[in-house]
Write an enzyme that holds these catalytic residues in place. Structure first.
Site, PDB file in Angstrom:
ATOM      1  N   ARG A  17       0.455  14.237  12.467  1.00  0.00           N
ATOM      2  CA  ARG A  17       1.356  13.954  11.354  1.00  0.00           C
ATOM      3  C   ARG A  17       1.335  15.176  10.433  1.00  0.00           C
ATOM      4  O   ARG A  17       0.733  15.165   9.366  1.00  0.00           O
ATOM      5  CB  ARG A  17       0.909  12.682  10.614  1.00  0.00           C
ATOM      6  CG  ARG A  17       0.966  11.459  11.503  1.00  0.00           C
ATOM      7  CD  ARG A  17       0.867  10.176  10.721  1.00  0.00           C
ATOM      8  NE  ARG A  17      -0.490   9.921  10.277  1.00  0.00           N
ATOM      9  CZ  ARG A  17      -0.868   8.817   9.631  1.00  0.00           C
ATOM     10  NH1 ARG A  17       0.016   7.892   9.361  1.00  0.00           N
ATOM     11  NH2 ARG A  17      -2.109   8.626   9.256  1.00  0.00           N
ATOM     12  N   ASP A  50       4.382   0.628  12.213  1.00  0.00           N
ATOM     13  CA  ASP A  50       3.229  -0.048  11.616  1.00  0.00           C
ATOM     14  C   ASP A  50       3.121  -1.513  12.025  1.00  0.00           C
ATOM     15  O   ASP A  50       2.141  -2.180  11.679  1.00  0.00           O
ATOM     16  CB  ASP A  50       3.294   0.046  10.082  1.00  0.00           C
ATOM     17  CG  ASP A  50       2.746   1.373   9.570  1.00  0.00           C
ATOM     18  OD1 ASP A  50       2.244   2.161  10.384  1.00  0.00           O
ATOM     19  OD2 ASP A  50       2.809   1.612   8.348  1.00  0.00           O
ATOM     20  N   ARG A  55      -4.643  10.221   4.386  1.00  0.00           N
ATOM     21  CA  ARG A  55      -3.534  11.157   4.518  1.00  0.00           C
ATOM     22  C   ARG A  55      -2.630  11.174   3.295  1.00  0.00           C
ATOM     23  O   ARG A  55      -2.088  12.211   2.917  1.00  0.00           O
ATOM     24  CB  ARG A  55      -2.731  10.807   5.766  1.00  0.00           C
ATOM     25  CG  ARG A  55      -1.500  11.659   5.929  1.00  0.00           C
ATOM     26  CD  ARG A  55      -0.708  11.350   7.159  1.00  0.00           C
ATOM     27  NE  ARG A  55       0.605  11.966   7.050  1.00  0.00           N
ATOM     28  CZ  ARG A  55       0.835  13.260   7.160  1.00  0.00           C
ATOM     29  NH1 ARG A  55      -0.155  14.079   7.382  1.00  0.00           N
ATOM     30  NH2 ARG A  55       2.055  13.754   7.038  1.00  0.00           N
ATOM     31  N   LYS A 103       0.834  -1.208   0.000  1.00  0.00           N
ATOM     32  CA  LYS A 103       0.000   0.000   0.000  1.00  0.00           C
ATOM     33  C   LYS A 103       0.864   1.251   0.000  1.00  0.00           C
ATOM     34  O   LYS A 103       0.618   2.194  -0.763  1.00  0.00           O
ATOM     35  CB  LYS A 103      -0.908   0.009   1.235  1.00  0.00           C
ATOM     36  CG  LYS A 103      -1.704   1.300   1.407  1.00  0.00           C
ATOM     37  CD  LYS A 103      -2.549   1.277   2.658  1.00  0.00           C
ATOM     38  CE  LYS A 103      -1.824   1.855   3.852  1.00  0.00           C
ATOM     39  NZ  LYS A 103      -1.981   3.326   3.954  1.00  0.00           N
ATOM     40  N   ASN A 104       1.894   1.269   0.843  1.00  0.00           N
ATOM     41  CA  ASN A 104       2.696   2.470   1.007  1.00  0.00           C
ATOM     42  C   ASN A 104       3.662   2.719  -0.151  1.00  0.00           C
ATOM     43  O   ASN A 104       4.339   3.754  -0.176  1.00  0.00           O
ATOM     44  CB  ASN A 104       3.461   2.410   2.333  1.00  0.00           C
ATOM     45  CG  ASN A 104       2.534   2.540   3.525  1.00  0.00           C
ATOM     46  OD1 ASN A 104       1.436   3.078   3.416  1.00  0.00           O
ATOM     47  ND2 ASN A 104       2.956   2.023   4.667  1.00  0.00           N
ATOM     48  N   ARG A 149      -8.746  -0.397   4.243  1.00  0.00           N
ATOM     49  CA  ARG A 149      -7.877   0.638   3.684  1.00  0.00           C
ATOM     50  C   ARG A 149      -6.481   0.091   3.399  1.00  0.00           C
ATOM     51  O   ARG A 149      -5.790   0.624   2.524  1.00  0.00           O
ATOM     52  CB  ARG A 149      -7.761   1.830   4.640  1.00  0.00           C
ATOM     53  CG  ARG A 149      -9.019   2.688   4.747  1.00  0.00           C
ATOM     54  CD  ARG A 149      -8.776   3.909   5.614  1.00  0.00           C
ATOM     55  NE  ARG A 149      -7.531   4.546   5.224  1.00  0.00           N
ATOM     56  CZ  ARG A 149      -6.546   4.842   6.068  1.00  0.00           C
ATOM     57  NH1 ARG A 149      -6.654   4.553   7.353  1.00  0.00           N
ATOM     58  NH2 ARG A 149      -5.451   5.429   5.627  1.00  0.00           N
ATOM     59  N   CYS A 173      -5.845   7.946   9.454  1.00  0.00           N
ATOM     60  CA  CYS A 173      -5.964   7.325  10.776  1.00  0.00           C
ATOM     61  C   CYS A 173      -5.717   8.338  11.891  1.00  0.00           C
ATOM     62  O   CYS A 173      -4.823   9.182  11.790  1.00  0.00           O
ATOM     63  CB  CYS A 173      -4.950   6.185  10.909  1.00  0.00           C
ATOM     64  SG  CYS A 173      -5.399   4.702  10.004  1.00  0.00           S
TER      65      CYS A 173
END
Length: 431
Positions: free
Chosen positions: A124, A319, A95, A22-23, A411, A119
């Site tokens: 952040r 994470d 985000r 995902k990232n 997500r 989240c």
């Protein structure tokens, strides 16, 4: 609202395939804005955040679609973008939507991007993104919840172009590094990013940009050098980019098997991206073997409690904190968990206590006293990784556990319950 019903106590056995990260997928989808040529990505996970990003790109006028024959392939064409804007309605749940800011400024010279949501795990701020782009000459104001940005006019022309410079961020920021890296690829001159994030997802993004014609050195270290180019090319056919495997999904499954017992092989997984997690699992008495694209995890006895401290890559990832805490909840002994990245990332603790866990929190420190067993209950997910930790706890607990508000899970995890069922878990989604 969907829920997960889990009947715990079953060991996990078999094989599971890890999806794309995902990232890495989110910044790489946004990077399509840097070129007017088509870009094809493969190994794209089927996640709500990916769907939101595709919708965001379409809202700007781009064509962004999944291949109907191969659902993990996405084809993007931003040559038709007419609206360099990210509205609040699309940004509020994610985000990572801030990642369109750098590419829009770099290619179109302007951007209007809503301040992001995501989240609720703590502050952040996007100030590092803004400061870095301002150092590259951008004029930026924040009005009515939106970042309004314009690139400076290039000398001797009427076009707008960012200027290369040296940027030192006040903290290590992954999305900040990615945003500034993408912006620098089309800037005038050299950009040096100091205190850059070293995560595998940053390296994967840089590798893709290099394949598109960017001139980048030092990615994967604290200093990244970028020589700006006039334009970037697309990637199609045999040159399409394959997204790196999701190390956090892999780590989550490693913790699930370690907690429940069993023997599972993770396919399309990179052990070299999980060194810190694997080291702690071995310290807990879990057997881990690995090859180039697989990891085997075996757990035949109650694990030993292991203390750890989160930090930037290559240290233990924030994470993975909640998932490893779930393992510590049923381990032998007491462990101290120190969270250094986000101030609100212990919100899953109260829900784990409902399942019978013994956890004490004092600021950034959680002390976990392992118990022989957990018992099923109804719990509520508060964020993405908290959701995963509650699923792991439910897989261990006696009786039935109901995990509510799993839209957080969707997500960031590609068909998690289906993958768990495939290796023996008694888990179902209730709509």
């Amino acid at each position: 609202m969907d829920k997960l019903l889990i009947r715990g106590g079953r060991p996990l056995e078999g094989e599971v395939t890890i999806s794309g990260a995902k990232n890495a997928a989110l910044p790489e989808l946004c990077a399509a804005l840097l070129t007017p040529e088509p870009l094809t990505l493969t190994n794209v996970p089927r996640l709500q955040d990916v769907n939101t990003t595709l919708k965001l790109l379409r809202n700007m006028g781009a064509r962004a679609e999944r291949d109907e024959a191969q659902l993990d392939t996405v084809v993007l064409d931003t040559s038709t973008v007419t609206l360099p804007e990210a509205p609040y309605d699309l940004v509020k749940t994610m985000r990572a939507s801030i990642l369109v800011l750098g590419p829009l400024l770099a290619r179109f010279g302007q951007a209007r991007v809503s301040l992001p949501g995501g989240c609720a795990i703590g502050s952040r701020p996007v100030d590092q993104h803004i400061k870095g782009l301002q150092a590259m000459g951008a004029q930026i104001t924040v009005e009515h919840g939106y970042i309004i940005a314009k690139a400076p006019e290039a000398s001797g022309t009427h076009s707008q172009r960012l200027r290369g410079t040296k940027i030192t961020t006040d903290m290590v920021t992954v999305t900040g590094t990615e945003n500034l890296l993408m912006a620098a690829t089309l800037a005038d001159g050299e950009t040096v990013l100091e205190n850059a994030a070293q995560e595998p997802e940053v390296v994967d993004l840089a590798d893709m940009l290099i394949a598109m014609g960017a001139r980048i050195e030092g990615h994967g270290t604290r200093r990244i050098r970028v020589q700006g180019v006039e334009r970037l090319n697309g990637l199609v056919g045999t040159t399409s980019h394959r997204i790196v495997p999701d190390r956090i999904e892999a780590g989550t499954f490693l913790c699930a098997v370690a907690a429940t017992g069993g023997d599972v092989v993770l396919r399309r997984a990179r052990a070299d991206h999980l060194d810190a997690v694997i080291e702690k699992l071995r310290e807990a008495g879990i057997s881990i073997e690995s090859g180039d694209d697989w990891i085997r995890v075996r757990s035949r006895q109650r694990p030993t409690a292991v203390s750890f401290r989160t930090s930037e890559y290559p240290a233990f990832p924030t994470d993975m904190q909640a998932q490893f805490m779930a393992l510590n909840c049923i381990a032998e002994g007491t462990a101290k968990v120190t969270e250094t990245i986000f101030e609100n990332r212990f919100m899953h603790v109260n829900e784990m206590v409902r399942l019978g866990a013994r956890i004490e929190v004092d600021g950034h420190l959680a002390v976990v006293h392992g118990v022989p067993k957990l018992s099923g209950a109804t719990v509520m997910a508060t964020d993405l990784r908290a959701s995963a930790s509650l699923v792991i706890a439910g897989l261990v607990a006696e009786g039935e556990t109901c995990v509510d508000r799993i839209y957080h899970l969707d997500r960031g995890y590609d068909q998690m319950e289906a993958k768990l069922r495939g290796i023996g878990a008694d888990i179902e989604r209730v709509r």
